[in-house]
Design a protein around this motif. Sequence first.
Motif, PDB file in Angstrom:
ATOM      1  N   PRO A 110     -24.557   9.502 -11.663  1.00  0.00           N
ATOM      2  CA  PRO A 110     -23.196   9.126 -11.246  1.00  0.00           C
ATOM      3  C   PRO A 110     -22.601   7.962 -12.032  1.00  0.00           C
ATOM      4  O   PRO A 110     -21.373   7.811 -12.082  1.00  0.00           O
ATOM      5  CB  PRO A 110     -23.381   8.752  -9.765  1.00  0.00           C
ATOM      6  CG  PRO A 110     -24.570   9.540  -9.332  1.00  0.00           C
ATOM      7  CD  PRO A 110     -25.482   9.541 -10.518  1.00  0.00           C
ATOM      8  N   LEU A 111     -23.436   7.166 -12.683  1.00  0.00           N
ATOM      9  CA  LEU A 111     -22.936   6.026 -13.455  1.00  0.00           C
ATOM     10  C   LEU A 111     -22.239   6.461 -14.740  1.00  0.00           C
ATOM     11  O   LEU A 111     -21.489   5.673 -15.324  1.00  0.00           O
ATOM     12  CB  LEU A 111     -24.095   5.079 -13.802  1.00  0.00           C
ATOM     13  CG  LEU A 111     -24.888   4.497 -12.627  1.00  0.00           C
ATOM     14  CD1 LEU A 111     -26.051   3.653 -13.146  1.00  0.00           C
ATOM     15  CD2 LEU A 111     -23.984   3.663 -11.736  1.00  0.00           C
ATOM     16  N   LEU A 112     -22.476   7.687 -15.183  1.00  0.00           N
ATOM     17  CA  LEU A 112     -21.954   8.118 -16.483  1.00  0.00           C
ATOM     18  C   LEU A 112     -20.503   8.563 -16.439  1.00  0.00           C
ATOM     19  O   LEU A 112     -19.791   8.463 -17.442  1.00  0.00           O
ATOM     20  CB  LEU A 112     -22.818   9.261 -17.032  1.00  0.00           C
ATOM     21  CG  LEU A 112     -24.299   8.961 -17.270  1.00  0.00           C
ATOM     22  CD1 LEU A 112     -24.964  10.154 -17.943  1.00  0.00           C
ATOM     23  CD2 LEU A 112     -24.481   7.701 -18.110  1.00  0.00           C
ATOM     24  N   SER A 113     -20.046   9.089 -15.321  1.00  0.00           N
ATOM     25  CA  SER A 113     -18.679   9.630 -15.249  1.00  0.00           C
ATOM     26  C   SER A 113     -17.681   8.526 -14.950  1.00  0.00           C
ATOM     27  O   SER A 113     -17.940   7.627 -14.145  1.00  0.00           O
ATOM     28  CB  SER A 113     -18.597  10.707 -14.167  1.00  0.00           C
ATOM     29  OG  SER A 113     -19.395  11.827 -14.501  1.00  0.00           O
ATOM     30  N   ASP A 114     -16.518   8.578 -15.622  1.00  0.00           N
ATOM     31  CA  ASP A 114     -15.430   7.649 -15.324  1.00  0.00           C
ATOM     32  C   ASP A 114     -14.125   8.437 -15.223  1.00  0.00           C
ATOM     33  O   ASP A 114     -14.146   9.663 -15.120  1.00  0.00           O
ATOM     34  CB  ASP A 114     -15.340   6.531 -16.372  1.00  0.00           C
ATOM     35  CG  ASP A 114     -15.148   7.056 -17.801  1.00  0.00           C
ATOM     36  OD1 ASP A 114     -14.542   8.143 -17.968  1.00  0.00           O
ATOM     37  OD2 ASP A 114     -15.585   6.384 -18.755  1.00  0.00           O
ATOM     38  N   HIS A 115     -12.992   7.761 -15.246  1.00  0.00           N
ATOM     39  CA  HIS A 115     -11.714   8.430 -15.024  1.00  0.00           C
ATOM     40  C   HIS A 115     -11.252   9.258 -16.223  1.00  0.00           C
ATOM     41  O   HIS A 115     -10.281  10.009 -16.116  1.00  0.00           O
ATOM     42  CB  HIS A 115     -10.630   7.393 -14.696  1.00  0.00           C
ATOM     43  CG  HIS A 115     -10.305   6.490 -15.840  1.00  0.00           C
ATOM     44  ND1 HIS A 115     -11.117   5.448 -16.231  1.00  0.00           N
ATOM     45  CD2 HIS A 115      -9.242   6.482 -16.704  1.00  0.00           C
ATOM     46  CE1 HIS A 115     -10.570   4.828 -17.269  1.00  0.00           C
ATOM     47  NE2 HIS A 115      -9.439   5.445 -17.574  1.00  0.00           N
ATOM     48  N   ARG A 116     -11.956   9.133 -17.372  1.00  0.00           N
ATOM     49  CA  ARG A 116     -11.554   9.912 -18.556  1.00  0.00           C
ATOM     50  C   ARG A 116     -12.564  10.991 -18.932  1.00  0.00           C
ATOM     51  O   ARG A 116     -12.180  12.062 -19.413  1.00  0.00           O
ATOM     52  CB  ARG A 116     -11.371   8.978 -19.759  1.00  0.00           C
ATOM     53  CG  ARG A 116     -10.031   8.307 -19.834  1.00  0.00           C
ATOM     54  CD  ARG A 116      -9.640   8.027 -21.266  1.00  0.00           C
ATOM     55  NE  ARG A 116     -10.684   7.324 -22.017  1.00  0.00           N
ATOM     56  CZ  ARG A 116     -10.745   7.290 -23.344  1.00  0.00           C
ATOM     57  NH1 ARG A 116      -9.857   7.935 -24.069  1.00  0.00           N
ATOM     58  NH2 ARG A 116     -11.700   6.619 -23.959  1.00  0.00           N
ATOM     59  N   LEU A 117     -13.838  10.692 -18.785  1.00  0.00           N
ATOM     60  CA  LEU A 117     -14.877  11.643 -19.187  1.00  0.00           C
ATOM     61  C   LEU A 117     -15.911  11.754 -18.080  1.00  0.00           C
ATOM     62  O   LEU A 117     -16.483  10.752 -17.643  1.00  0.00           O
ATOM     63  CB  LEU A 117     -15.552  11.192 -20.484  1.00  0.00           C
ATOM     64  CG  LEU A 117     -16.682  12.094 -21.007  1.00  0.00           C
ATOM     65  CD1 LEU A 117     -16.136  13.475 -21.375  1.00  0.00           C
ATOM     66  CD2 LEU A 117     -17.371  11.463 -22.210  1.00  0.00           C
ATOM     67  N   ALA A 118     -16.135  12.973 -17.621  1.00  0.00           N
ATOM     68  CA  ALA A 118     -17.107  13.226 -16.551  1.00  0.00           C
ATOM     69  C   ALA A 118     -18.106  14.275 -17.015  1.00  0.00           C
ATOM     70  O   ALA A 118     -17.837  15.062 -17.931  1.00  0.00           O
ATOM     71  CB  ALA A 118     -16.398  13.686 -15.277  1.00  0.00           C
TER      72      ALA A 118
END
Length: 420
Positions: A382-390
């Motif tokens: 879950p730490l890898l996804s952000d608002h631009r790249l999931a």
Amino acid sequence: MPRTSVAVIGSGVGGLTAAHLLQRSYDVTLYEAAPRLGGHAETHTVPDGAGGSVAVDTAVMMVHARGNPHVMRLLGELGVTTRPLGDITLSVTCAECGFANPDAHDLHRPPPRPQAMPAAAWQRVTEQTKRFSDELATALGAGAADRTLQELIDAGQYTDYVVGHLIMPLMVTMGLVPADSVRRFPLGHLFETLDHNGVLAGDSGWRSIVGGTARYVERIAARLTAVLRSTPVRSVRRTARAVDVRDATGTVRSFDKAVIATHPRQALELLADPSDGEARILGSFHYAANPGVLHTDASVLPSAPGMRRTHNYRQQSCHPANATPALSIDLNRLQGITAAADHIASFNDEARRAAPAAVIATLGYEHPAWTPESAAAQRLLPLLSDHRLAFAGAYHHAGGYHEDGCLSGVRAAAALGAPW
């Protein structure tokens, strides 16, 4: 004002679910390296043996009403119907000693005693098998989910016969990885695998998708802004304002957001500028390949009365070296298909036993080979996804099944601003 653009790379259930949810708010372009969409959602239209045809699934063969809530919700939204099935059952045979267990999916149900084994010795075998099932449940209840299967076997001092004929065939079949890999399974992931397959609860809430899993794949694809089949992606680069996706032809398209829904190591290879965390976490996962064939040669199934089951495992010797899932699946029985012809999916050594003239299609699927390291990395995903790249894929959750892939797509879409 133009709508936000999103690239989804990979058309397995994770990518398709994310694309379906994102399309409601954004313009979605789906990339798929293969000509066919769907990943493990693969449906074959084959002759039924009576002049007609029938739809047969060969990877995701059924869904569970209780254990697959996100998949069931997705199918409902798409108007895809399901029908009830019976239980998943497993038979195990050993060519060397003649061992035959028609109910290998139930560790508390003693199999028939082989003629060559004295009754007293067989009693000890069945007692150990029941004890293993109880100790597995106790270990999980005691919070020992990170212990491995091998540690449980060693602590219980189970005999080689029990391990080779009763424990490992079930674990190898349900995990769909070689014996050496399944021995390293953390018990928590093993529990999820057994529970998903109804081994622990003994429930029968299985359903097949009417017309095959291709139905939901087609309906999602039809709603997307663009679908690029046979278009492998070579790199994904994050810039200050966009996410640039370069495909195998050298074409670069810029998007506002993106989802990478491939296997984890493929995702890592796509990233033009992976962070140390992305490299460490995505690089911790390994997969096992299971080559197979779809065919109509019923001679690979057990011929002894009462031995034919939905899943049929066969080992050549009592002590196979790093046994792979030598498995033949009776698809007619499993999916409730009424046809004059038998339709069977055979994998690994079993695939080589099918008569070449009876082969309809070759199959090639990979499944996560869980280890303590990959289990630890899974908790950090879950730490890898952000608002631009999931990121999405069945490796994100529990045992790596279709429901896990669907849930990962739900969470990827939510990370990019499109909650369900």
